[in-house]
Design a protein around this motif. Structure first.
Motif, short mmCIF file in Angstrom:
data_model
loop_
_atom_site.label_atom_id
_atom_site.label_comp_id
_atom_site.label_asym_id
_atom_site.label_seq_id
_atom_site.Cartn_x
_atom_site.Cartn_y
_atom_site.Cartn_z
N SER A 52 42.65 32.48 48.96
CA SER A 52 42.29 32.91 47.61
C SER A 52 42.63 31.78 46.65
O SER A 52 43.78 31.36 46.56
CB SER A 52 43.05 34.18 47.22
N TRP A 53 41.60 31.29 45.94
CA TRP A 53 41.75 30.18 45.02
C TRP A 53 41.70 30.69 43.57
O TRP A 53 40.80 31.46 43.21
CB TRP A 53 40.62 29.17 45.20
N ALA A 54 42.65 30.29 42.75
CA ALA A 54 42.63 30.64 41.33
C ALA A 54 41.49 29.89 40.65
O ALA A 54 41.25 28.72 40.91
CB ALA A 54 43.96 30.29 40.68
N GLN A 55 40.79 30.60 39.77
CA GLN A 55 39.65 30.03 39.04
C GLN A 55 39.87 30.12 37.54
O GLN A 55 40.52 31.06 37.06
CB GLN A 55 38.37 30.79 39.42
N PRO A 56 39.34 29.17 36.77
CA PRO A 56 38.59 27.99 37.23
C PRO A 56 39.53 26.96 37.83
O PRO A 56 40.68 26.83 37.40
CB PRO A 56 37.93 27.47 35.95
N SER A 57 39.05 26.23 38.83
CA SER A 57 39.88 25.22 39.47
C SER A 57 39.78 23.91 38.70
O SER A 57 38.77 23.65 38.04
CB SER A 57 39.44 25.02 40.92
N PRO A 58 40.80 23.07 38.76
CA PRO A 58 40.76 21.78 38.05
C PRO A 58 39.59 20.91 38.52
O PRO A 58 39.26 20.90 39.71
CB PRO A 58 42.10 21.14 38.41
N ALA A 59 38.99 20.20 37.60
CA ALA A 59 37.87 19.33 37.96
C ALA A 59 38.34 18.08 38.68
O ALA A 59 37.63 17.54 39.53
CB ALA A 59 37.10 18.94 36.70
N ASP A 60 39.55 17.63 38.37
CA ASP A 60 40.09 16.41 38.96
C ASP A 60 40.58 16.69 40.38
O ASP A 60 41.45 17.54 40.60
CB ASP A 60 41.25 15.90 38.11
N ALA A 61 40.03 15.98 41.36
CA ALA A 61 40.43 16.16 42.75
C ALA A 61 41.88 15.75 42.98
O ALA A 61 42.47 16.10 44.01
CB ALA A 61 39.51 15.36 43.68
N ARG A 62 42.47 15.02 42.03
CA ARG A 62 43.87 14.59 42.16
C ARG A 62 44.84 15.58 41.51
O ARG A 62 46.06 15.34 41.52
CB ARG A 62 44.05 13.21 41.53
N ALA A 63 44.34 16.67 40.97
CA ALA A 63 45.21 17.67 40.36
C ALA A 63 46.20 18.20 41.41
O ALA A 63 45.83 18.39 42.57
CB ALA A 63 44.39 18.83 39.80
N PRO A 64 47.45 18.42 41.02
CA PRO A 64 48.44 18.91 41.99
C PRO A 64 48.07 20.29 42.52
O PRO A 64 47.39 21.08 41.85
CB PRO A 64 49.74 18.93 41.19
N ILE A 65 48.51 20.58 43.73
CA ILE A 65 48.16 21.83 44.42
C ILE A 65 49.43 22.62 44.73
O ILE A 65 50.40 22.08 45.25
CB ILE A 65 47.41 21.54 45.73
N MET A 66 49.39 23.90 44.42
CA MET A 66 50.42 24.83 44.87
C MET A 66 49.80 25.77 45.90
O MET A 66 48.85 26.49 45.59
CB MET A 66 50.99 25.66 43.72
N VAL A 67 50.34 25.74 47.12
CA VAL A 67 49.87 26.66 48.15
C VAL A 67 50.95 27.72 48.36
O VAL A 67 52.13 27.41 48.47
CB VAL A 67 49.54 25.92 49.47
N LEU A 68 50.52 28.96 48.37
CA LEU A 68 51.46 30.09 48.39
C LEU A 68 51.34 30.86 49.70
O LEU A 68 50.24 31.19 50.14
CB LEU A 68 51.16 31.02 47.21
N PHE A 69 52.50 31.15 50.31
CA PHE A 69 52.58 31.97 51.52
C PHE A 69 53.25 33.30 51.15
O PHE A 69 54.39 33.30 50.67
CB PHE A 69 53.37 31.27 52.62
N HIS A 70 52.55 34.40 51.37
CA HIS A 70 53.03 35.72 50.91
C HIS A 70 54.04 36.34 51.88
O HIS A 70 54.32 35.81 52.96
CB HIS A 70 51.85 36.66 50.70
N GLY A 71 54.55 37.49 51.49
CA GLY A 71 55.53 38.21 52.30
C GLY A 71 54.90 39.17 53.28
O GLY A 71 53.67 39.25 53.41
N LEU A 72 55.74 39.89 54.01
CA LEU A 72 55.31 40.82 55.04
C LEU A 72 54.35 41.87 54.46
O LEU A 72 54.70 42.58 53.52
CB LEU A 72 56.53 41.50 55.66
N GLU A 73 53.14 41.92 55.00
CA GLU A 73 52.09 42.83 54.56
C GLU A 73 51.69 42.62 53.10
O GLU A 73 51.12 43.50 52.46
CB GLU A 73 52.49 44.29 54.79
#
Length: 345
Positions: A52-73
């Motif tokens: 699931s990607w938050a929108q709108p996404s940054p136009a710059d391909a060098r924008a920093p990325i936060m990847v999130l891992f959720h909890g049980l269920e």
């Protein structure tokens, strides 16, 4: 380990310090609004994982990325997930949540699902992000079970094994056996019952379509603790001998000394899913790990009173940490290990 623990900046509102109140309060706060785009990725074994990607996404391909891992269920619909995704997006980050197998809106294809020690899928997704955005700084955030997965992955991969500038682990169950015991005591059994209901619903589909024949409907309904469920379902489906074997091999607490990636662990001393004395029984973490412990906060709670309203302290603390690791696009990126007395902030 006590010398490695720093006092967190969280303070509960007057009268709302109870750990169960703190654990449940996020469910009562207004849900963070974030527009999402769903992507299905085919894994190497032909199963699928949903992003699931938050929108709108940054136009710059060098924008920093936060990847999130959720909890049980959990999922992107969990209150903490929406809150953290919105926090990162508002800061100009590219925010993405990886659903563990079967936790998105599309059921996964195989009997194999996910568990607290399954790091292969997370590693593969991170490698895909590197392929797409090779020049973007990346930070991973894990919540509860997802925090355990993240810590274990960081320990397994060493300093250069992950394309990450840092990791943030929120309320990780560092000792899964101790957590399975804690959630079977007192009011915490309500959390256990709620989560098990969701877990058993997914397994029931497999029982009814005939793909899982080692257990029947009645036997499944009788599994009323994590110990029982993990012993009869999680362990055999994922190559463990028993729940005891699974908990021992999947727990991240005994691996913290191996972590070389700059890592922040946020915990509450009154977390109802972790015994208070647990940290004293674990080895001293590496110099790259900083543990911030709040006296109160419950499990992934940390709701404070600020500017006249109840607000999530986690949003403020995670934003502060993301900003400290952020690198201006175009500059050379350097990530130094954190010393034992070197503040993250």
């Amino acid at each position: 380990m006590s010398g490695m623990i720093y006092k967190a900046g969280f303070r509960p509102p007057r009268g709302l310090a109870n750990p169960h109140i703190q654990t449940l309060l996020p469910l009562l706060l207004p849900r963070s609004k974030v527009r999402l785009e769903t992507e299905l990725l085919t894994l190497p074994d032909n199963d699928i994982v949903e992003l699931s990607w938050a929108q709108p996404s940054p136009a710059d391909a060098r924008a920093p990325i936060m990847v999130l891992f959720h909890g049980l269920e959990g999922s992107v619909d969990s209150p903490y997930a929406r809150m953290l995704m919105r926090t990162a997006a508002d800061m100009g980050w590219r925010a993405v949540l990886m659903h563990f197998r079967g936790c998105g809106r599309v059921p996964n294809r195989h009997l194999r699902s996910y568990h607290a020690g399954e790091t292969a899928d997370a590693y593969w997704v991170l490698s895909q992000l590197t392929r797409r955005y090779p020049n973007a700084l990346k930070v991973a955030v894990g919540v509860s079970l997802g925090a355990n997965v993240l810590l274990k992955l960081a320990a397994e991969q060493g300093g250069d094994g992950l394309d990450l500038a840092g990791a943030i682990a929120i309320s990780p169950p560092l000792d899964l056996a101790a957590s399975a015991d804690a959630i079977n005591i007192g009011f915490a059994r309500c959390y256990q019952r709620h989560i098990l209901k969701s877990m058993k619903r997914k397994v029931m589909r497999r029982v009814e379509d005939g793909s899982l024949d080692r257990i029947n409907r009645h036997q499944l309904k009788e599994l009323d603790t994590f110990w029982a469920f993990d012993n009869e379902i999680t362990a055999p489906l994922h190559g463990f001998e028993s729940a005891t074997d699974y908990y021992r091999r999947a727990s991240s607490g005994l691996m913290l000394h191996r972590i070389e990636l700059p890592t922040l662990i946020l915990h509450a001393a009154d977390d109802p899913l972790m015994p208070k004395s647990l940290l004293d029984r674990l080895p001293v973490p590496s110099r790259s790990v900083r543990i911030e412990m709040a006296e109160h906060g419950g499990h992934v709670g940390f709701v404070e009173f600020r500017q006249g309203l109840l607000r999530p302290w986690l949003a403020r603390r995670v934003a502060q940490q993301l900003e400290s690791w952020r690198v201006v696009p175009g500059r050379q990126q350097h990530t130094q290990p954190l010393g034992r007395n070197q503040p993250l902030e």
